[in-house]
Enzyme design. Structure first.
Site, short mmCIF file in Angstrom:
data_model
loop_
_atom_site.label_atom_id
_atom_site.label_comp_id
_atom_site.label_asym_id
_atom_site.label_seq_id
_atom_site.Cartn_x
_atom_site.Cartn_y
_atom_site.Cartn_z
N GLY A 106 0.94 -1.31 -0.16
CA GLY A 106 0.04 0.00 -0.13
C GLY A 106 0.97 1.20 0.04
N ASN A 107 0.25 2.28 0.47
CA ASN A 107 0.97 3.65 0.47
C ASN A 107 0.44 4.53 1.41
OD1 ASN A 107 -0.74 5.62 -1.16
ND2 ASN A 107 -0.74 3.97 -2.49
#
Ligand code: PMT
Length: 401
Positions: free
Chosen positions: A211-212
């Protein structure tokens, strides 16, 4: 102060939230506004004329005639006002407003008005969710009125849900913002705006993902602002804790880039404006392990495959849409942003500065530079809701040219 000297006409209808109007009047008077209150006869059951007139420093009327036989001229009230605030606005009053059922002083005044109208609905949660209320709110927005959405919380009935009138501070800020922005920004009425927001999560196994740091704040701020300007907003959001109660915003929550791609293209055909603020993962694991991957070797290799580029595909399938992309770069920022503008067939790109502390991911503020094929404009570091206004002002300038 933005509302100093402004004439605010408050029309109170019969709901328990009427008691909150006392605080709002005090606030307006303190800020130097002139306040005139009108009410429906049933509102008198909830708050007294004496309280409202003492606070507003003006007589309060609820009928076309006063006891001494004088006519309470609704046209005069309507033309006096710089702004009309219908608060609390019950389902009944809302229905009468949008269908022209002019059987009391506040509706007659509202229908004679030429000034901007703000509506702060208040009712029980099921009434707020009822299709007739939703339709009536949409109609009111189509008329160009400003809706101050009801809030979620405990209601007078004891039920919990959306329906509480917005707090007096929220109403006061909304009206102050209106006067300080100096313009009637309802330019997006009739437009559908598709927005992507937040990160995407690409599953590795049942418990892990790639993810980020995107929080969704930028995209949700743009959605709120577009909705306030009258647009119908389709918000496709990756995992984010953010919520929106605005009746113009339809949220579709997704997890992965693939899911975001599918949802975007369920709505893209009908969009007039599309804004891609999501931080979409460029790659996803080729295989998602069915069971949690066990710790064994010192090294673990995960094979990744490219995700579809949602924005690029929007560019390829563009018919009528005004297409806005974002760019998040750590080097050659401007050159890369301009490259994306061309490669993805965009009308406009918003470059985030990552050099500033307080800009980009997670923060409540952002610093942006906007590029079109022929123009560029730089903005200072601002709260994301202000950045959203800059972005939509720029979009409006382009589409209304
Ligand atoms: O959510 P916040 O915490 O408020 O942070 C906001 C933000 C920094 C995430 C936002 O302002 C932002 O910059 N979003 C885009 C980030 C990004 O992924 O940029 P990019 O340069 O990698 O992608 C360029 C554009 O293509 C973006 O509009 C992106 O949405 C889009 N894209 C990218 C890859 C992909 N597979 N599909 C896409 O649609």
């Amino acid at each position: 102060m933005a509302i100093q000297g402004k004439k605010i006409l408050i029309c109170v209808s019969g709901g328990i939230a009427a008691y909150k109007i006392n605080y709002l009047i005090r606030d307006f008077i303190k800020k130097g506004a002139e306040v005139q209150v009108l009410m429906t006869p049933s509102a008198e059951n909830f708050v007294s004329k004496l309280t409202l007139s003492t606070l507003s420093k003006n007589p309060v009327f609820s009928d076309f005639y006063s006891e001494n036989g004088t006519w309470n001229n609704h046209v005069e009230f309507a033309l006096w006002a710089d702004v009309i605030l219908m608060a609390p606005c019950t389902a009944n009053t809302l229905g009468k407003m949008v269908h022209g059922i002019c059987d009391n002083l506040i509706i007659a005044t509202y229908m004679s008005a030429k000034c901007p109208v703000f509506i702060a609905p208040a009712m029980d949660l099921d009434m707020y969710q009822h299709p007739s209320t939703k339709q009536n709110l949409e109609l009111a927005e189509d008329f160009g009125h400003f809706i101050i959405p009801a809030e979620t919380g405990e209601l007078a009935s004891g039920l919990v849900g959306q329906g509480r009138m917005a707090e007096p501070e929220t109403i006061s800020h909304t009206i102050q913002d209106f006067f300080s922005s100096g313009k009637n920004s309802k330019n997006l009425v009739g437009k559908t705006v598709l927005i992507t927001a937040g990160p995407t999560y690409e599953a590795i196994d049942p418990v892990r993902f790639i993810g980020n740091h995107s929080s969704g704040k930028m995209g949700f701020s743009i959605a709120e602002e577009a909705a306030k300007r009258g647009a119908k907003v389709i918000l496709i959001s990756g995992p984010s804790t953010l919520q929106s109660n605005h009746s113009n915003i339809e949220i579709h929550r997704v997890t992965s880039a693939r899911e975001m791609f599918d949802q975007v293209f369920n709505f893209y055909g009908n969009a007039d404006i599309a804004i891609a603020s999501a931080a979409v993962a460029d790659y996803a694991p080729k295989e998602i392990a069915k069971e949690k991957i066990k710790k064994k070797e010192d090294e673990l290799t995960i094979e990744l495959i490219k995700n579809p580029d949602i924005l690029k595909t929007m560019g390829e399938r563009k018919t009528k849409q005004f297409l806005v992309g974002f760019a998040l770069e750590t080097q050659n920022e401007e050159e890369n942003a301009k490259g994306k503008l061309n490669k993805k067939n965009l009308d406009m790109i918003v470059l985030n500065s990552l050099r500033d502390e307080g800009a980009g991911f997670k923060n409540d503020t952002n610093r942006i530079k906007i590029f079109t094929k022929s123009e560029e404009k730089e903005f200072p570091l601002k709260p994301k809701n202000e950045v959203a206004k800059d972005i939509l002002n720029f979009v409006e300038e382009q589409i209304l040219k």
